[in-house]
Structure formats: C-alpha cells, structure tokens
Design a protein around this motif. Structure first.
Motif, mmCIF file in Angstrom:
data_model
loop_
_atom_site.group_PDB
_atom_site.id
_atom_site.type_symbol
_atom_site.label_atom_id
_atom_site.label_comp_id
_atom_site.label_asym_id
_atom_site.label_seq_id
_atom_site.Cartn_x
_atom_site.Cartn_y
_atom_site.Cartn_z
ATOM 1 N N VAL A 1 0.875 -1.349 0.090
ATOM 2 C CA VAL A 1 0.042 -0.020 -0.009
ATOM 3 C C VAL A 1 0.890 1.273 -0.047
ATOM 4 O O VAL A 1 2.204 1.205 0.380
ATOM 5 C CB VAL A 1 -0.991 0.152 1.401
ATOM 6 N N GLY A 2 0.400 2.340 -0.411
ATOM 7 C CA GLY A 2 0.927 3.454 -0.726
ATOM 8 C C GLY A 2 1.804 4.198 0.552
ATOM 9 O O GLY A 2 2.987 4.340 0.497
ATOM 10 N N HIS A 3 1.288 3.955 1.716
ATOM 11 C CA HIS A 3 2.096 4.752 2.687
ATOM 12 C C HIS A 3 3.113 3.818 3.292
ATOM 13 O O HIS A 3 3.953 4.253 4.010
ATOM 14 C CB HIS A 3 1.046 5.236 4.047
ATOM 15 N N LYS A 4 3.234 2.487 2.840
ATOM 16 C CA LYS A 4 4.527 1.588 3.304
ATOM 17 C C LYS A 4 5.757 2.256 2.326
ATOM 18 O O LYS A 4 6.809 1.834 2.602
ATOM 19 C CB LYS A 4 4.397 0.249 2.852
ATOM 20 N N ARG A 5 5.544 2.850 1.359
ATOM 21 C CA ARG A 5 6.519 3.463 0.516
ATOM 22 C C ARG A 5 7.600 2.514 0.108
ATOM 23 O O ARG A 5 8.722 2.656 -0.142
ATOM 24 C CB ARG A 5 7.400 4.563 1.408
ATOM 25 N N ILE A 6 7.076 1.311 -0.415
ATOM 26 C CA ILE A 6 7.959 0.173 -0.886
ATOM 27 C C ILE A 6 8.510 0.673 -2.252
ATOM 28 O O ILE A 6 9.676 -0.137 -2.410
ATOM 29 C CB ILE A 6 7.037 -1.096 -1.149
ATOM 30 N N ASP A 7 8.303 1.724 -2.942
ATOM 31 C CA ASP A 7 8.871 1.923 -3.962
ATOM 32 C C ASP A 7 10.607 2.423 -3.534
ATOM 33 O O ASP A 7 11.362 2.205 -4.323
ATOM 34 C CB ASP A 7 8.400 3.219 -4.731
ATOM 35 N N ARG A 8 10.595 3.062 -2.486
ATOM 36 C CA ARG A 8 12.105 3.350 -1.741
ATOM 37 C C ARG A 8 12.811 1.977 -1.743
ATOM 38 O O ARG A 8 14.072 1.910 -1.871
ATOM 39 C CB ARG A 8 11.966 3.956 -0.299
ATOM 40 N N VAL A 9 12.238 0.957 -1.399
ATOM 41 C CA VAL A 9 12.857 -0.361 -0.994
ATOM 42 C C VAL A 9 13.378 -0.937 -2.647
ATOM 43 O O VAL A 9 14.430 -1.273 -2.563
ATOM 44 C CB VAL A 9 12.061 -1.343 -0.352
ATOM 45 N N VAL A 10 12.495 -0.818 -3.560
ATOM 46 C CA VAL A 10 12.618 -1.321 -4.834
ATOM 47 C C VAL A 10 13.843 -0.306 -5.524
ATOM 48 O O VAL A 10 14.994 -0.961 -6.087
ATOM 49 C CB VAL A 10 11.308 -0.972 -5.964
ATOM 50 N N VAL B 1 7.663 -9.236 -0.500
ATOM 51 C CA VAL B 1 6.630 -10.259 -0.233
ATOM 52 C C VAL B 1 5.480 -9.568 -0.008
ATOM 53 O O VAL B 1 5.549 -8.978 1.286
ATOM 54 C CB VAL B 1 6.960 -11.252 0.637
ATOM 55 N N GLY B 2 4.280 -9.686 -0.463
ATOM 56 C CA GLY B 2 3.115 -9.231 0.096
ATOM 57 C C GLY B 2 1.690 -9.023 -1.109
ATOM 58 O O GLY B 2 2.524 -9.073 -2.286
ATOM 59 N N ARG B 3 0.790 -8.594 -0.772
ATOM 60 C CA ARG B 3 -0.206 -8.240 -1.943
ATOM 61 C C ARG B 3 -0.860 -6.902 -1.616
ATOM 62 O O ARG B 3 -0.775 -6.427 -0.471
ATOM 63 C CB ARG B 3 -1.275 -9.296 -1.739
ATOM 64 N N GLY B 4 -1.277 -6.360 -2.482
ATOM 65 C CA GLY B 4 -1.920 -4.826 -2.383
ATOM 66 C C GLY B 4 -1.925 -4.224 -3.587
ATOM 67 O O GLY B 4 -1.516 -4.592 -4.670
ATOM 68 N N PRO B 5 -2.529 -3.217 -3.428
ATOM 69 C CA PRO B 5 -3.005 -2.330 -4.899
ATOM 70 C C PRO B 5 -1.771 -1.684 -5.470
ATOM 71 O O PRO B 5 -1.655 -1.279 -6.678
ATOM 72 C CB PRO B 5 -3.928 -1.386 -4.507
ATOM 73 N N GLU B 6 -0.480 -1.643 -4.809
ATOM 74 C CA GLU B 6 0.756 -1.165 -5.265
ATOM 75 C C GLU B 6 1.479 -1.975 -6.085
ATOM 76 O O GLU B 6 2.453 -1.942 -6.553
ATOM 77 C CB GLU B 6 1.557 -0.709 -4.148
ATOM 78 N N LEU B 7 0.966 -3.398 -6.419
ATOM 79 C CA LEU B 7 1.940 -4.447 -7.007
ATOM 80 C C LEU B 7 2.197 -4.053 -8.404
ATOM 81 O O LEU B 7 3.516 -3.991 -8.597
ATOM 82 C CB LEU B 7 1.200 -5.591 -7.001
ATOM 83 N N ASP B 8 1.416 -3.469 -9.288
ATOM 84 C CA ASP B 8 1.634 -3.018 -10.610
ATOM 85 C C ASP B 8 2.698 -1.846 -10.786
ATOM 86 O O ASP B 8 3.528 -1.856 -11.336
ATOM 87 C CB ASP B 8 0.270 -2.922 -11.549
ATOM 88 N N ARG B 9 2.311 -0.897 -9.776
ATOM 89 C CA ARG B 9 2.963 0.141 -9.727
ATOM 90 C C ARG B 9 4.639 -0.194 -9.417
ATOM 91 O O ARG B 9 5.565 0.458 -9.906
ATOM 92 C CB ARG B 9 2.542 1.189 -8.826
ATOM 93 N N TRP C 1 6.107 -1.733 -12.498
ATOM 94 C CA TRP C 1 6.543 -0.398 -13.236
ATOM 95 C C TRP C 1 7.673 0.311 -12.850
ATOM 96 O O TRP C 1 8.627 0.841 -13.748
ATOM 97 C CB TRP C 1 5.337 0.479 -13.520
ATOM 98 N N ARG C 2 7.937 0.435 -11.693
ATOM 99 C CA ARG C 2 9.056 1.240 -10.941
ATOM 100 C C ARG C 2 10.232 0.461 -11.151
ATOM 101 O O ARG C 2 11.446 1.152 -11.773
ATOM 102 C CB ARG C 2 8.883 1.288 -9.590
ATOM 103 N N ALA C 3 10.456 -1.125 -11.113
ATOM 104 C CA ALA C 3 11.444 -1.515 -11.691
ATOM 105 C C ALA C 3 11.852 -1.559 -12.918
ATOM 106 O O ALA C 3 13.062 -1.389 -13.021
ATOM 107 C CB ALA C 3 11.213 -3.153 -10.989
ATOM 108 N N GLU C 4 10.824 -1.551 -13.826
ATOM 109 C CA GLU C 4 11.293 -1.354 -15.208
ATOM 110 C C GLU C 4 11.649 -0.098 -15.544
ATOM 111 O O GLU C 4 12.571 0.233 -16.161
ATOM 112 C CB GLU C 4 9.770 -1.746 -15.880
ATOM 113 N N ALA C 5 11.270 0.854 -14.895
ATOM 114 C CA ALA C 5 11.791 2.429 -15.150
ATOM 115 C C ALA C 5 13.278 2.366 -14.626
ATOM 116 O O ALA C 5 13.760 3.486 -15.281
ATOM 117 C CB ALA C 5 10.736 3.483 -14.368
ATOM 118 N N ARG C 6 13.466 1.833 -13.556
ATOM 119 C CA ARG C 6 14.885 1.876 -13.193
ATOM 120 C C ARG C 6 15.675 1.002 -13.700
ATOM 121 O O ARG C 6 17.015 1.008 -13.301
ATOM 122 C CB ARG C 6 14.813 1.604 -11.487
ATOM 123 N N GLY C 7 15.176 0.221 -14.630
ATOM 124 C CA GLY C 7 16.250 -0.816 -15.025
ATOM 125 C C GLY C 7 16.836 -1.976 -14.267
ATOM 126 O O GLY C 7 17.828 -2.369 -14.508
#
Length: 418
Positions: free
Chosen positions: A239-248, A266-274, A277-283
């Motif tokens: 979920v958004g407030h966990k800021r998992i994009d920073r971990v990626v 590891v986990g489920r939630g609405p942020e999975l697709d984002r 995409w984040r991993a793809e954008a950062r290569g």
C-alpha cells in the motif's frame, strides 16, 4: 507484559480488583490473578479488517491472535469487520464468530448499528481505532465494558491520502471527538512511542496500557532457493504509505557497490503493478523479485535467506514484520519514526534512518557491517533474543488479564443503584 501509564488523575493506572467478584470472573485469566476468569464472557472485537482480507496487516493479526487467545480462555468472541467482494457475511473460524459487513466506509456505519441491536448481549467490547473508531461507548449498555485499541496516530496519514477538507474531518474525529468519547475507557496501544503520540498529538485523556505485539513460537520454513548475494527483503502490505518504491529503488541505488544484490518484495495489495513499473523504469527488473502473497513457510524462507529486512514506512504503531525477521536472525533497517524506533534496537537488532539520512546510505552501511562474519553472528543472536520477548501467548495473557479487570470494574456492586 502490560505497561501502565499515568491517567488523567496523575496516579499510575492499575486495573481495579474487587472482592466478591461476579461468578463468571472466578478461575484463571491469562497468567494473572487466579481469581479472574473469562469463561463464558461475551466479547465483541470490532476491527476495520480481518487477516484474510487482501490488504490486512499487523493490526488485523494482533486483533485476531488476541481473539484466539480469549477463546482459549473460555470467552465467546464475535469478530466484527468489513466485507470484501466474494467473502461470506458470517462464518466460524478458530472458534471465533466472524461477522463481515460493509465496505471500507460503510463498515463504520453498519458495525455500530449491528452492535446497537445487540447491545445487551456482550459483556465487553474491544473497539479498534484505525484512525476512525466505532464509537462503541455510545451504543452499548451502561454496564458493558469498552476498551479502545489504538496502534498509532493517523493524523498525517489522513493528509497523505485524502483531500485536505476530508483529512481535517478525519483529524477532528480522531482527536477531539474520540478523545471525549473514550475519555473514561481504558486504551490499549502497542508501543511507548504510540502512547507518547496519543498524549502529545491527540491530547488523549484516558488511561493507556501498553500491550506489545507478539509472534508465533514456531516458524515453519520451506526449502526453496532465494536469489541474491546479498538479498534484502520487504514483507508486508503493498500500500502507498508503506513507501515500498524506496525499497525497490535500492536495487538501482546500490548496483555499483553491491552488484549481486537482489531486492525481494513479499506481500499483496494495490501497489503491486506500480512497483513492477518502478522496477522497469529503474532498469532493475532482473534484480527485483515481486513474490506477491506467500504462505507462511515460503515467506519465512525468503526472510531467513535475507541479510536485511527493510521497511520504508513512516507510519507504524510497532512493525510486526520487524519481529518476524528478528526471530529468523535478520536485522531491520527502518526510519526513525514512532513505533519502529521501539521495535528496532538501533545498532543492536537493526539500524534506524536518521532525519537527514537517505535509506540507501543506511542500508549500504548496514551491509558493510554485516559483511564481517563475526559482526553478523552478533547481530543475528541479538535479533533472536529480542524476538523471544514477544509471543502471542504473552500478548493474549496481558489482554485477558486487563479484560477481566475491566469486567470487574463494570459489574455493579450489591445494592448499587442501577
């Protein structure tokens, strides 16, 4: 394990014990007073979600494990919560009567109505406040005990996820409104910093008791390979407030100094697709593994193979996955915020990211320390010892003792006016 706080009178809070207890309070409750029992006591646990829902987290696990313990003590427990599409409205699980109603918004209308229609059927209500409470004191009978359960203050989360006008309403309900409604009801929270924030930011009036999170005594681990040398992991809701994009982003930020590093999510939630995409954008799609939901043995396999557990959340009451990782000898890097500063012993069982530090810098510093085998063994031992302090048995026993004492206070003495 319950930690007392100072109530509005300025005296240390201690559950009231009376002679001549109601017959249903005799026996044993948890690990406390042998005169107190929960056998036959009717308890309603009101919670925003339940553990099997798609974005359930630590708060749901806490409420469910406490409910299981209370059932084991002889209580009859109804767990009342929201309903996701495809879920049954009612079922019995682990001896608990599970009732689901309403979506994430309607649940706050339907649950109080459900309780109002059954207001004389329960001896005690556990009212969990996930930013917004269920206002149980306004709908139950005068002799029904109510305890409030608050994991952390949500005020900043309201502004992070809602329009400003709606966030203001949320803060008003969480603060002045809830403060008055629950002013005479014992509040349970899970960490010292959550208690401090309740006092400082919400000016909470009620007595507060700390009953920390727990964990299972036995943790099954599947025999599955985990890529990465080193491997770092995030476990939790997506979920958004966990800021998992920073971990990626760690996979990209540290690829020069740690070319073999892999990030596991590891986990489920609405942020999975984002996140994908984040991993793809950062290569870094070849260095990021998005596992989705894993069963307990598989999740523990990923956790135990990691060098570090990383959480980038800035809103936590405790951080249940911190203890899950520690139990497997894995330290955590987390932000120095309320809750996480309680579950992570800085420099002992993990590292806290300071106000002026970057997550990647702290993770890199931790990886360098852990590359020394002796230092890593020292940290692993400290993590396991720390995790042994927290079991669901201890959490449940503390809750059972507190509930029994609250029931003793709510039962009118002989000759008292009705």
């Amino acid at each position: 394990m319950a930690v007392p706080d100072v109530g509005t009178s300025g005296a240390p809070f201690a559950p009231e014990r009376r002679d001549g207890l109601h017959p249903q309070l005799r026996g044993t409750a948890g690990t406390g007073d042998p005169q107190l029992s929960l056998r036959g006591v009717r308890v309603a646990v009101l919670n925003f979600r339940e553990p099997l829902q798609s974005v359930a987290g630590g708060a749901e696990e806490y409420a469910w494990q406490v409910s299981r313990f209370l059932v084991g003590e002889g209580a009859r427990v109804h767990f009342v919560t929201s309903r996701e599409p495809g879920q049954r409205a009612a079922e019995r699980r682990d001896g608990i009567e599970l009732r689901r109603m309403g979506n994430r918004y309607l649940v706050y209308l339907l649950v109080p109505l459900w309780l109002l229609l059954r207001r004389r059927r329960f001896d005690l209500v556990v009212d969990s406040m996930n930013g917004v409470p269920f206002f149980a004191p306004l709908v139950v009978g005068r002799h029904t005990a109510v305890v409030s359960l608050v994991h952390h203050v949500h005020d900043r989360q309201f502004y992070a996820f809602f329009p400003r006008w709606l966030a203001r309403i949320g803060c008003f309900v969480e603060g002045p409104v809830a403060r008055l409604v629950y002013r005479n009801r014992t509040t349970i929270t899970v960490s010292e910093s959550s208690r401090d924030e309740l006092r400082a930011r919400l000016r909470w009036l009620a007595p507060i008791v700390i009953i920390p999170n727990g964990g299972p005594v036995v943790r099954p681990i599947a025999d599955v390979p985990v890529e990465g040398e080193p491997a770092v992991v995030y476990v939790g809701r997506l979920v958004g407030h966990k800021r998992i994009d920073r971990v990626v982003d760690l996979a990209a930020d540290l690829r020069e100094t740690w070319p073999g590093l892999a990030v596991h999510v590891v986990g489920r939630g609405p942020e999975l697709d984002r996140l994908r995409w984040r991993a793809e954008a950062r290569g870094v799609t070849d260095r990021v593994r998005l596992h989705g939901y894993l069963g307990e043995p598989e999740k523990n396999a990923v956790l135990s193979a990691a060098v570090l557990n990383v959480t980038a959340s800035e809103f936590e009451g405790w951080g249940l996955t911190v203890i899950e990782a520690a139990a497997l000898g894995v330290p955590t890097v987390a932000y120095d915020v309320a809750g996480l500063r309680d579950s992570v012993n800085h420099g002992v069982t993990g590292w806290l990211v300071g106000e002026h530090d970057r997550l990647a810098e702290t993770v890199e510093r931790a990886l360098k320390e852990l590359s020394d085998p002796r230092r890593r063994a020292e940290v692993q031992d400290a993590c396991r010892n720390w995790a042994r302090e927290f079991t669901w048995g201890k959490t449940g026993a503390s809750m059972a003792d507190l509930i029994a004492a609250e029931l003793a206070k709510s039962i009118p003495l002989p000759g008292a006016a009705e």
